[in-house]
Design an enzyme around this catalytic site. Structure first.
Site, PDB file in Angstrom:
ATOM      1  N   CYS A  17       0.818  -1.213   0.000  1.00 22.77           N
ATOM      2  CA  CYS A  17       0.000   0.000   0.000  1.00 22.77           C
ATOM      3  C   CYS A  17       0.861   1.277   0.000  1.00 22.77           C
ATOM      4  CB  CYS A  17      -0.956   0.086   1.185  1.00 22.77           C
ATOM      5  SG  CYS A  17      -1.953  -1.368   1.423  1.00 22.77           S
ATOM      6  N   ARG A  43       2.362   0.964  -5.682  1.00 22.10           N
ATOM      7  CA  ARG A  43       2.392   0.197  -4.427  1.00 22.10           C
ATOM      8  C   ARG A  43       1.127  -0.643  -4.233  1.00 22.10           C
ATOM      9  NH1 ARG A  43       6.565   2.090  -1.342  1.00 22.10           N
ATOM     10  NH2 ARG A  43       5.788   0.926   0.439  1.00 22.10           N
ATOM     11  N   TRP A  94      -3.281  -2.365  -1.625  1.00 25.28           N
ATOM     12  CA  TRP A  94      -3.071  -3.715  -2.171  1.00 25.28           C
ATOM     13  C   TRP A  94      -3.533  -4.638  -1.064  1.00 25.28           C
ATOM     14  CZ3 TRP A  94      -0.430  -8.335  -1.373  1.00 25.28           C
ATOM     15  CH2 TRP A  94      -0.218  -9.146  -2.488  1.00 25.28           C
ATOM     16  N   ASN A 118      -0.221   1.445   6.315  1.00 26.26           N
ATOM     17  CA  ASN A 118       0.459   0.559   5.376  1.00 26.26           C
ATOM     18  C   ASN A 118       1.128  -0.543   6.186  1.00 26.26           C
ATOM     19  OD1 ASN A 118       2.091  -0.592   3.417  1.00 26.26           O
ATOM     20  ND2 ASN A 118       3.612   1.045   3.477  1.00 26.26           N
ATOM     21  N   GLY A 119       0.608  -1.762   6.084  1.00 20.74           N
ATOM     22  CA  GLY A 119       1.237  -2.835   6.852  1.00 20.74           C
ATOM     23  C   GLY A 119       0.210  -3.770   7.449  1.00 20.74           C
ATOM     24  N   GLU A 478      13.247 -13.916 -18.647  1.00 19.52           N
ATOM     25  CA  GLU A 478      12.692 -12.558 -18.609  1.00 19.52           C
ATOM     26  C   GLU A 478      11.480 -12.467 -19.565  1.00 19.52           C
ATOM     27  OE1 GLU A 478      12.672  -9.964 -16.997  1.00 19.52           O
ATOM     28  OE2 GLU A 478      12.339  -8.243 -18.289  1.00 19.52           O
ATOM     29  N   LYS A 482       7.582 -11.662 -18.482  1.00 17.30           N
ATOM     30  CA  LYS A 482       6.836 -10.505 -19.018  1.00 17.30           C
ATOM     31  C   LYS A 482       5.556 -10.980 -19.694  1.00 17.30           C
ATOM     32  CE  LYS A 482       8.793  -8.052 -17.135  1.00 17.30           C
ATOM     33  NZ  LYS A 482      10.135  -7.700 -16.742  1.00 17.30           N
ATOM     34  N   GLU A 485       3.032 -11.957 -16.924  1.00 12.73           N
ATOM     35  CA  GLU A 485       2.589 -10.786 -16.168  1.00 12.73           C
ATOM     36  C   GLU A 485       1.589  -9.937 -16.923  1.00 12.73           C
ATOM     37  OE1 GLU A 485       6.409  -8.826 -15.384  1.00 12.73           O
ATOM     38  OE2 GLU A 485       5.512  -8.110 -13.536  1.00 12.73           O
ATOM     39  N   HIS A 501      14.660 -33.359 -21.362  1.00 12.75           N
ATOM     40  CA  HIS A 501      14.607 -34.015 -20.050  1.00 12.75           C
ATOM     41  C   HIS A 501      13.217 -33.948 -19.425  1.00 12.75           C
ATOM     42  CE1 HIS A 501      18.874 -34.783 -20.034  1.00 12.75           C
ATOM     43  NE2 HIS A 501      19.081 -33.535 -20.418  1.00 12.75           N
ATOM     44  N   LYS A 607       3.927  -2.733  -7.880  1.00 13.56           N
ATOM     45  CA  LYS A 607       5.300  -2.479  -8.328  1.00 13.56           C
ATOM     46  C   LYS A 607       6.310  -2.772  -7.227  1.00 13.56           C
ATOM     47  CE  LYS A 607       8.226  -0.526 -11.324  1.00 13.56           C
ATOM     48  NZ  LYS A 607       8.587  -1.551 -12.301  1.00 13.56           N
TER      49      LYS A 607
END
Ligand code: F6R
Length: 612
Positions: A17, A43, A94, A118-119, A478, A482, A485, A501, A607
């Protein structure tokens, strides 16, 4: 000792947050809170809200589920955004504790108390039960509401705002930062910081003080700030002329904190004409590589013979990519660790090793705790961050900034190439021809129509794999991240030698394999893997270099069955990763856009990942 540290990390729990607040002797336009929240959305962005105290000492509060833009629209549709106030708070969430609803969105109120948090509060159930017994009613199911109710309850039994706040803090267990206002005491704003970040911004004329999770939230022109330390209580007071911030420890002993001067708060951040921040940031990649490499190469770390990289997500892939070059060209032993695993193992640490923590945000909790653990054992630490004021930069023995500039899109793009370029500069200062690399990265951007064509073909697949060998494998990871996401397609990455394998069992006509195969020492091996996939009716996309066209076209199976062959500029193993990185960023972007996804704010993400 290590167990203690691990326990401490576990106890700290999760924090996300963004919070922002101001107390001013001037009247401030409260729409500034909304602008600050837009800059804090990285955030978390599932819900948000603002509150401020009106002239008649009533509290205005407005909350919304969704983005800050939804809240802006809501406020605009229901009255003016341009209200003035001396004191206000804002929050972007969040969700950790309690589902995403208007009731659970912040700010939370009780009586004349209003706060943002926040927390997490670990013992909130117990406190809540006591408050319910004392006759308090709850409207939602967050730990935050419990804080508001407890302060209000303390006031109702006769305590002043400040004492009610202090008494509340002494009961709460957890990791959190907090800003509280009280319409009975509108000339004060009370803050507390423990683990979750909190920074206090001071205006030049000392008539306004801001509190926020990040300096990005401050309005333009704030040049001085104080980074609160864990367990700081901050009493911000206005005498009608100046506003001051008094710092106390938990025993109410006055403490002095250093003021950082000349900070650069972001003010307005623009898309510069691009459709999204992601596209803007991808376009910045080529310039950043040159800039950062030239700036950093004087700060050599090349005398270190042993490195242990610790990072998460894309930053970890930058480490994996770099380790290949460190070992091959600088004879540096380079080990790569995922921070969230490293912390919970019993890693063997070595005196002669430099522990390098890579983090774009500099706030990632897993990386920060891994750093604290290594530091607590007395080993040598170095941070590579994109924010010099971040917790990770401040915690490490020394740090370097990758100078990518604020990265707003949740998915990291320009920071990845900046991290890689920085590590090359730190260990191999004369190795990159950045003029040429930048030019050829731009050539990938110019080839966007080809990437769009490929994106059209890819959106129908549910199973995508990215394949590469050695340094190409780091890019494959990478690329797969992406793709996942941004498009939510379940993409995986494999090193080409691993396909046989096990993963090859998944190959059929519904699989699309994106394979990095420029003409280098790995080409023949990688093409063999591509052939094995086409032999099983899988579709392949080959990314190769322009001069390799004739050769690749001789592979009839690949040519006939391939969904696509894309060409990047001719290069070498020092430059291909840059071309491939910008390529996979642009590919994931185009796929997600064609699928109608929000590329800047993919679902379920934030983020700055300050959760365990
Ligand atoms: C992926 C992405 C994440 C971050 C990871 C670490 O696009 O952005 O995987 O790389 O959360 O974040 P930092 O680098 O801020 O520590």
């Amino acid at each position: 000792m290590q167990n203690d540290i691990i326990k401490m990390c576990l106890d700290w729990g999760c924090i996300m947050c963004g919070i922002v607040a101001f107390l001013s002797s001037n009247k401030v336009n409260t729409s500034n809170l909304l602008e600050s929240l837009s800059r804090l959305e990285y955030r978390g962005y599932d819900s948000c809200g603002i509150a401020y105290i009106n002239d008649d000492n009533s509290i205005y509060i407005r909350k919304s589920v969704g983005y800050v833009q939804d809240l802006k629209n809501d406020i605009a549709n229901n009255g003016s955004r341009d209200t003035l106030s001396h004191v206000g708070i804002g929050h972007t969430r969040w969700a950790t504790n309690g589902p995403v609803t208007i009731e659970n969105a912040h700010p939370h109120t009780s009586g004349n108390i209003c706060l943002v948090h926040n927390g997490i509060i670990e013992n909130y159930e117990e406190i809540k039960n006591n408050l319910v017994e004392a006759g308090m009613c709850f409207y939602g199911n967050t730990d935050t509401e419990v804080i508001a109710k407890l302060i209000d309850h303390n006031k109702k039994i006769g305590m002043s705002f400040f004492n009610a706040f202090k008494a509340c803090i002494s009961k709460l267990q957890g990791s959190y930062s907090l800003v509280v206002i009280d319409s009975d005491t509108p000339n004060q704003m009370l803050c507390y910081k423990n683990v979750a970040p909190l920074v206090i911004g001071i205006s030049d004329d000392s008539r306004s003080i801001y509190a926020a999770s990040d300096i990005l939230a401050f309005p333009q022109g704030i040049k001085r700030c104080i980074y609160a330390e864990d367990q700081d209580i901050i009493q911000v007071v206005s005498d009608g002329n100046t506003v001051s911030a008094n710092f106390f420890d938990r025993n109410m002993k006055n403490i002095e904190r250093n003021i950082s001067q000349d900070i650069e708060s972001a003010g307005e951040i623009h898309k510069d004409g691009f459709e999204d921040y992601m596209l803007k940031e991808i376009h910045e990649e080529s310039g950043i590589v040159k800039h950062v490499y030239d700036k950093i190469k004087h700060k050599s770390l090349a005398h270190h013979r042993k490195i242990c990289f610790v990072a998460c997500g894309t930053s970890y892939y930058a480490a994996v990519l770099s380790s290949y070059y460190l070992e091959k060209y600088a004879s540096v032993q380079a080990r790569c660790e995922i921070a969230s695993e490293f912390r919970y193992r019993s890693p063997i640490m070595e005196r002669d090793c430099l522990y390098v923590f890579i983090s774009q945000s500099g706030e990632t909790l897993d990386t920060l705790y891994a750093l604290k653990m290594v530091k607590a054992h007395g080993y040598n630490t170095f941070a590579l961050v994109n924010n010099s004021h971040s917790a990770i930069a401040r915690e490490a023995d020394s740090y370097s900034n990758v100078m990518a500039g604020p990265e707003i899109c949740v998915a990291s793009t320009k920071a990845f190439v900046a991290q890689f370029a920085s590590l090359m500069a730190l260990f191999m200062p004369e190795k990159l021809d950045t003029n040429n690399i930048s030019k050829n990265m731009d050539a990938v951007l110019q080839n966007n129509n080809d990437i769009k064509t490929l994106a059209d073909k890819i959106i129908s697949y549910k199973n995508i794999v990215f394949i590469g060998k050695c340094y190409h494998y780091a890019i494959a990871m990478e690329g797969a991240l992406k793709m996942k996401e941004l498009s939510y397609i379940n993409a995986q990455a494999y090193c080409s030698g691993e396909m046989k394998h096990g993963p090859i069992a998944t190959v059929d006509k519904d699989l699309c394999a994106i394979i990095f195969a420029p003409k280098d020492e790995f080409f023949d091996k990688t093409i063999t893997t591509a052939e094995e996939i086409t032999a099983r009716k899988g579709n392949v996309v080959i990314i190769t270099n322009k001069s390799n066209k004739e050769i690749i076209e001789q592979y009839s199976n690949i040519k006939s069955q391939s969904s696509h062959i894309s060409y990047i500029s001719d290069g070498d193993e020092m430059s291909y990763p840059f071309y491939e990185a910008i390529y996979v960023h642009l590919l994931a972007y185009n796929v997600a856009k064609k699928m109608g996804k929000n590329v800047d704010k993919p679902r379920n993400l934030a983020k700055s990942v300050t959760v365990e």
